[in-house]
Design an enzyme around this catalytic site. Structure first.
Site, short mmCIF file in Angstrom:
data_model
loop_
_atom_site.label_atom_id
_atom_site.label_comp_id
_atom_site.label_asym_id
_atom_site.label_seq_id
_atom_site.Cartn_x
_atom_site.Cartn_y
_atom_site.Cartn_z
N CYS A 60 -7.72 20.58 -16.07
CA CYS A 60 -6.83 20.41 -17.22
C CYS A 60 -7.64 20.55 -18.49
CB CYS A 60 -6.16 19.03 -17.18
SG CYS A 60 -5.10 18.74 -18.62
N ALA A 105 -11.20 17.85 -21.61
CA ALA A 105 -10.78 18.46 -20.33
C ALA A 105 -11.15 17.52 -19.19
CB ALA A 105 -11.48 19.80 -20.14
N LYS A 106 -10.66 17.79 -18.03
CA LYS A 106 -11.08 17.08 -16.81
C LYS A 106 -10.68 17.95 -15.63
CE LYS A 106 -12.96 13.03 -15.85
NZ LYS A 106 -13.97 12.37 -16.71
N GLY A 107 -11.40 17.78 -14.53
CA GLY A 107 -11.03 18.54 -13.34
C GLY A 107 -11.51 17.83 -12.10
N ASP A 146 -19.15 13.75 -12.83
CA ASP A 146 -18.25 12.61 -12.93
C ASP A 146 -18.32 11.90 -11.58
OD1 ASP A 146 -16.04 11.58 -14.85
OD2 ASP A 146 -15.02 11.60 -12.94
#
Ligand code: NAD
Length: 416
Positions: A60, A105-107, A146
């Site tokens: 995202c 963002a993050k994924g 992460d």
């Protein structure tokens, strides 16, 4: 503990409330009500036993008003699209609070990282980089380690991205191994950043140089911060991990405890070490101390246990450790919360230095990284504290106001 707090105000609700203090933020709010880009893909993972598993994966990019999007890549069995989107939003706020030239963002992939062999982890990281090669990129979207991923995973992603695009581009990820263009001091950055913040805000928070500290989650971030605080004379009255709390009213001798943890031991097996006594895991939350640092997972302090918190100040080193309900109870009890979007921003700040280093083809000495980190945390921490004082806000509210001011200015400047 769960990272999901379904009754909590969303980050967007907080931003909307912040708009009361930011004139002309309507265009930014309208834009930030939904993500810029949310991709969901199916990844195929060839297992060591010859079978093939299919796994859901997401990336995202929440908003890019301030620059290329930036945020972690998570391998976790509980991951879902909503969590990815929420964390991407929070990264947008964090980068804005910290004056960084990035959007958020993050994924991640829904997979139990502990169930993967080293080779399977590498294959999964490479599959992710190939599948999302059009989404990520040094000038577009930059992942970092992460939960469930690390420097090794970032090295594999940089390599697979280079293979997929035919370009050597180490800046496609941060948090890489040093030999692959990583930066000195990235591993300690989150803990050190929070330590710098405590140094900067100690007077405003009423924390003396000999204050009593408890750290929940004696892992990467928590251990670095605890060691730095103990090194400046603060008394470490307790640390905890997923097995137990280790308590010493007079202050733990942290050296042997940290050494045992780094060797992979659990605190439950360390009774007597460093002068500590083993208590149950959650005992740390109600201990009498000046500063409690939740550094484990989200949702640690809830409406159910906030009434029993024994600290005067809480610093959120984990992402989302204090739920919205707990926030209200803590505020009523006069307990100050230093919010995650500021407190754990040391990691993304040093990631930014890694990007600068990659663009310049340099290798920064660790001392330079530490000086720049200390300057950034001190400057942004002071700005949030001043805003809170001047406008009568909590530190969390002030951090969201500061973020919205930057985002609104960037949106306006782009004529959106
Ligand atoms: P880590 O896995 O190294 O450490 C987590 C620690 O928490 C471990 O010691 C584990 O035993 C402990 N723990 C787990 N459940 C617990 C429980 N119920 N009670 C007490 N302890 C418990 O992880 P980390 O990298 O230190 O990250 C910790 C938190 O900080 C996460 O929320 C992460 O999202 C956040 N964070 C980390 C970074 C970073 O750069 N490491 C950056 C930003 C945010």
């Amino acid at each position: 503990m769960s990272e999901e707090n379904s009754n909590d105000p969303s980050g967007f609700d907080r931003l909307r409330r912040a708009a009361e203090h930011v004139p002309g933020a309507e265009a930014a709010l309208a834009r930030l009500a939904m993500p810029l880009e949310m991709r969901a893909l199916r990844l195929a993972l060839d297992r060591d036993d010859g079978t093939r598993t299919y796994l859901p994966a997401w990336r995202c990019r929440y908003d890019d008003a301030l620059g290329p999007t930036k945020g972690g890549l998570r391998f976790h069995q509980g991951l879902d699209a909503a969590t990815v989107e929420r964390l991407a939003f929070e990264m947008t706020v964090k980068c804005a609070v910290m004056d960084l030239p990035y959007g958020g963002a993050k994924g991640g992939v829904r997979v139990d990282p502990k169930a993967l062999s080293a080779a399977e982890r590498r294959r999964l990281a490479a599959a992710y980089a190939r599948a999302f090669a059009d989404t990520i990129g040094p000038e577009r979207d930059v992942p970092a380690p992460d939960v469930g991923t690390d420097a090794g995973v970032m090295g594999v992603i940089a390599d697979a991205y280079a293979g997929a695009t035919g370009r050597h581009a180490p800046g496609v990820v941060t948090g890489k191994p040093l030999a692959a263009g990583g930066i000195a001091g990235r591993e300690e950055a989150t803990g050190r950043g929070a330590f710098c913040l405590v140094q900067q805000l100690s007077q405003a928070l009423g924390l003396s140089s000999v204050c009593r500290v408890a750290v929940q989650g004696f892992g990467n971030a928590g251990m670095h911060m605890a060691e730095l605080l103990a090194g400046t004379g603060r008394r470490m009255v307790a640390v905890s991990d997923s097995s137990a709390t280790l308590v010493c009213e007079d202050g733990l001798d942290l050296g042997p405890v940290a050494a045992a943890k780094r060797e992979g031991q659990s605190l439950a097996d360390l009774d007597g070490l460093g002068g500590g006594r083993v208590r149950d895991r959650d005992a740390i939350l109600s201990l009498d101390c000046d500063l409690l640092v939740p550094a484990a997972l989200g949702g640690a302090i809830t409406g159910a246990n906030a009434g029993g918190v024994g600290a005067r100040v809480i610093l959120e080193l984990a992402n989302g450790p204090v739920t919205g309900e707990a926030d209200t109870i803590l505020a009523e009890r006069g307990i100050t919360v230093v919010p995650d979007v500021l407190a754990n921003a040391g990691g993304v700040t040093v990631s930014h230095f890694e990007s600068l280093q990659n663009r310049q083809g340099e290798a920064w000495p660790e001392e330079r990284v530490r000086e720049r980190l200390s300057e950034a945390m001190g400057r942004c921490g002071a700005a949030v504290a001043e805003l809170a004082r001047d406008c009568g806000l909590t530190l969390r509210e002030a951090a969201y106001v500061r973020a919205l001011e930057r985002l609104a200015a960037a949106v306006a400047a782009r004529g959106c």
